[in-house]
Motif scaffolding. Structure first.
Motif, mmCIF file in Angstrom:
data_model
loop_
_atom_site.group_PDB
_atom_site.id
_atom_site.type_symbol
_atom_site.label_atom_id
_atom_site.label_comp_id
_atom_site.label_asym_id
_atom_site.label_seq_id
_atom_site.Cartn_x
_atom_site.Cartn_y
_atom_site.Cartn_z
ATOM 1 N N PRO A 195 0.741 -1.271 0.002
ATOM 2 C CA PRO A 195 -0.017 0.152 0.107
ATOM 3 C C PRO A 195 0.873 1.195 -0.080
ATOM 4 O O PRO A 195 0.377 2.060 -0.525
ATOM 5 C CB PRO A 195 -0.686 -0.320 1.368
ATOM 6 N N PHE A 202 -2.870 7.589 -4.147
ATOM 7 C CA PHE A 202 -4.182 7.821 -3.521
ATOM 8 C C PHE A 202 -4.104 9.326 -3.159
ATOM 9 O O PHE A 202 -5.023 10.145 -3.193
ATOM 10 C CB PHE A 202 -3.841 7.073 -1.934
ATOM 11 N N TRP A 207 -8.153 10.852 -2.194
ATOM 12 C CA TRP A 207 -8.987 9.827 -1.269
ATOM 13 C C TRP A 207 -8.510 10.317 0.325
ATOM 14 O O TRP A 207 -7.463 10.738 0.669
ATOM 15 C CB TRP A 207 -8.516 8.505 -1.631
ATOM 16 N N LYS A 209 -8.446 9.026 4.441
ATOM 17 C CA LYS A 209 -7.834 7.768 4.925
ATOM 18 C C LYS A 209 -8.782 6.679 5.043
ATOM 19 O O LYS A 209 -8.491 5.576 4.667
ATOM 20 C CB LYS A 209 -7.552 8.195 6.344
ATOM 21 N N ARG A 212 -8.872 5.163 1.503
ATOM 22 C CA ARG A 212 -7.714 4.471 1.083
ATOM 23 C C ARG A 212 -7.643 2.979 1.884
ATOM 24 O O ARG A 212 -7.474 2.046 1.214
ATOM 25 C CB ARG A 212 -6.557 5.127 1.700
ATOM 26 N N GLU A 213 -8.210 3.138 3.004
ATOM 27 C CA GLU A 213 -8.143 1.879 3.965
ATOM 28 C C GLU A 213 -9.027 0.761 3.189
ATOM 29 O O GLU A 213 -8.798 -0.348 3.060
ATOM 30 C CB GLU A 213 -8.416 2.197 5.171
#
Length: 276
Positions: A195, A202, A207, A209, A212-213
């Motif tokens: 990642p 990202f 995006w 957090k 992204r996760e």
């Protein structure tokens, strides 16, 4: 209790099988090697690396030599009790991993962070993802993707965090377990590094957090296999920083393919509706 253990083991085996199948289908593990080919074939992408070649080579040689002189033998002696005849190989892999981490920490903090961003963005521009890049920096007209890159208009990416270093140190003892421990260690590093390779992507997407996760969780197997391949390449002595750049290219190629697949799917659905 025995039945419960067998049930849990069966569930974990099925989960591992599903993740392996997903990883193979994604072919994300190929992108670090595609990055090497693309980097070699596009001379304009060499400029960020060559501009820092002397300093990065000096750092790589110095850190790796220091670690093998002062850390290899003590670690090999300790591993002789846990790994037996494999102690020399296991200690060498551990020393290479430690050297790579130190080199990445120092170089990404002080030497190459901006150069890696330029390499990533230049690769996206070369793959006709200019719109994605132009939201974050000025992009000029022209045919040379690196020459087209202008000033950044977004804040730089965060550098390697202390928590990442602590997590790495916590994983290090796994290498004292013969073979299996080293494999698990590399997998864990791959899970973290995968990642991280798309941090710039990202950022370009804007995006949050949470977004992204969620995306990483959905594509965890693909990111892990990419991270493992990239991590192993960056363990190669004296060439690890060069591979840091080719891995950035590979990550950008993957991002470009993700963007194209996203743009293609709605177009195909629209064509299907018109055909009906």
């Amino acid at each position: 209790m025995a039945d419960k253990v067998r049930e849990v083991a069966a569930e974990e085996a099925e989960r591992l099988k599903a993740l392996t199948t997903e990883a193979v289908k994604s072919q994300a593990y190929l992108y670090p090697f595609k990055g090497i080919y693309h980097f070699a074939a596009h001379r304009s992408l060499w400029r960020p690396l060559t501009s820092r070649l002397a300093s990065t080579l000096t750092l790589s040689v110095g850190v790796t030599t220091f670690m093998f002189v002062f850390a290899y033998l003590p670690q090999a002696a300790i591993m002789a009790f846990t790994s037996g005849p494999l102690a020399a190989i296991t200690a060498a892999l551990l020393t290479l991993s430690e050297s790579s981490t130190l080199i990445n920490l120092i170089s990404r903090t002080f030497l190459i962070q901006d150069a890696l961003i330029d390499t990533f963005d230049g690769t996206l521009v070369s793959r006709e993802c200019t719109d994605l890049v132009s939201d974050s920096r000025q992009v000029k007209a022209g045919s040379d993707p690196m020459a087209r890159l202008g000033k950044l208009v977004t804040k730089p990416l965060a550098k390697l965090t202390p928590s990442a270093i602590i997590r790495y140190l916590l994983y290090l003892p796994l290498n004292f377990i013969p073979v299996v421990g080293t494999v698990i260690f590399v997998l864990l590093q791959g899970k973290r590094n995968g990642p991280a390779a798309h941090a710039r992507y990202f950022q370009l997407k804007g995006w949050s957090k949470t977004q992204r996760e969620e995306f990483v969780e959905k594509n965890q197997a693909a990111y892990t296999t990419f991270g493992v391949a990239a991590f192993v390449l960056e363990m190669v002595p004296f060439a690890n920083l060069a591979f840091a750049f080719t891995n950035a290219v590979g990550a950008a190629l993957w991002a470009a393919d993700l963007e194209k697949s996203r743009n293609t799917a709605p177009a195909l659905r629209e064509q299907a509706k018109k055909a009906q």
